[in-house]
Motif scaffolding. Sequence first.
Motif, short mmCIF file in Angstrom:
data_model
loop_
_atom_site.label_atom_id
_atom_site.label_comp_id
_atom_site.label_asym_id
_atom_site.label_seq_id
_atom_site.Cartn_x
_atom_site.Cartn_y
_atom_site.Cartn_z
N GLN B 122 0.82 -1.34 0.01
CA GLN B 122 -0.06 0.15 -0.03
C GLN B 122 0.84 1.50 -0.14
OE1 GLN B 122 -0.76 2.37 2.80
NE2 GLN B 122 -2.01 3.43 1.27
N GLU B 123 2.03 1.35 0.75
CA GLU B 123 2.68 2.51 0.97
C GLU B 123 3.48 2.68 -0.30
OE1 GLU B 123 3.21 -0.07 2.52
OE2 GLU B 123 5.21 -0.66 2.55
N LEU B 124 3.36 1.80 -1.44
CA LEU B 124 4.28 2.15 -2.62
C LEU B 124 3.58 2.40 -3.73
CD1 LEU B 124 7.08 -0.61 -2.62
CD2 LEU B 124 7.25 1.74 -2.01
N ARG B 125 2.08 2.32 -3.66
CA ARG B 125 1.11 2.41 -4.77
C ARG B 125 1.08 3.74 -5.38
NH1 ARG B 125 -3.76 -0.94 -1.66
NH2 ARG B 125 -2.49 -2.79 -1.60
N ALA B 126 1.24 4.82 -4.55
CA ALA B 126 1.50 6.22 -5.09
C ALA B 126 2.51 6.49 -6.10
CB ALA B 126 1.55 7.34 -4.01
N PHE B 127 3.40 5.38 -6.12
CA PHE B 127 4.61 5.60 -6.96
C PHE B 127 4.41 4.86 -8.30
CE2 PHE B 127 6.24 6.22 -2.60
CZ PHE B 127 6.14 7.44 -2.61
#
Lengths: 143, 143
Positions: B122-127
């Motif tokens: 989840q913490e990487l999805r924005a990238f």
Amino acid sequence: MMTDPLIHLPGYVLRRASIATMKRLNDHLGAFDLRATEASLILLIGSRGGLTQSEAGRILGIKRANMAPLTAKLETRGLLARRQISGRSQELSLTPSGEQLLVDVRALIAQHEAETMARVPQELRAFVMPILLALWGQDDSPA
Amino acid sequence: MMTDPLIHLPGYVLRRASIATMKRLNDHLGAFDLRATEASLILLIGSRGGLTQSEAGRILGIKRANMAPLTAKLETRGLLARRQISGRSQELSLTPSGEQLLVDVRALIAQHEAETMARVPQELRAFVMPILLALWGQDDSPA
DNA sequence: TATTGTTATACTCTATAACTATA
DNA sequence: TATAGTTATAGAGTATAACAATA
């Protein structure tokens, strides 16, 4: 200018990114008359000498039936040697001329990977591999 | 367990990620007897009705010569209509049955894209999208 | 019985070349 | 002259099926 309405779909953009990157790689590899698939096999044997043809296929996601003509072609070109290690298995290794090509291929790939990474803004580069590995997953057995 | 020594190469992992994702997508699309390429054209026409066959090809990165059999096949299936808008250009649009399929394809793609994104922590999805768009670049003219 | 390697075959996607017709 | 569409053709890469030989 024609904007692409599919550009918000991650799977679509992933495919376009892969195609574009592969095209650049194959252009570079053309200097050695190699395809990306052939280069990947040479790199694999280069760092894992002595593996079996079917092991190599499992690692690279290439089926047995498609490994046969691939290794045959590289053997014909004098880059790869096959040695029977049991009645039904054969070990793959690079010939001296294959080892020589390996040096050049490694340099070319390093260059290509650097160029690929350079396309990504510096502050995002650390996330590239974790994201790509997550998207790959591990459920694609080549059977 | 056989570890893959090429796993640190971003270009290689990008290709494996794309292949795995496409395989999952094509499995899903099999329910509609569609290939990913065909689905992408249907989605494109669905949100850009009235574009030209060669415009569609330019957007999707498919050459003129390969667009012809693609549109012909979808036309034969009654999903797509071609209308001559000038002596040399033809406009693409979906037939009623194509519009109906579009609804299902959109739902399927949405599902697939959600599953794809769900693979990424989840913490990487924005990238994901910024990275994939950067890797894509914009220098792959389909000529 | 399961695995390895091979051959044959087919399908998808991509690529070039050549041709007609039109802007 | 450049563009649009088509056809023919070739090349990768991948897929299954079938077979022989071996573990």
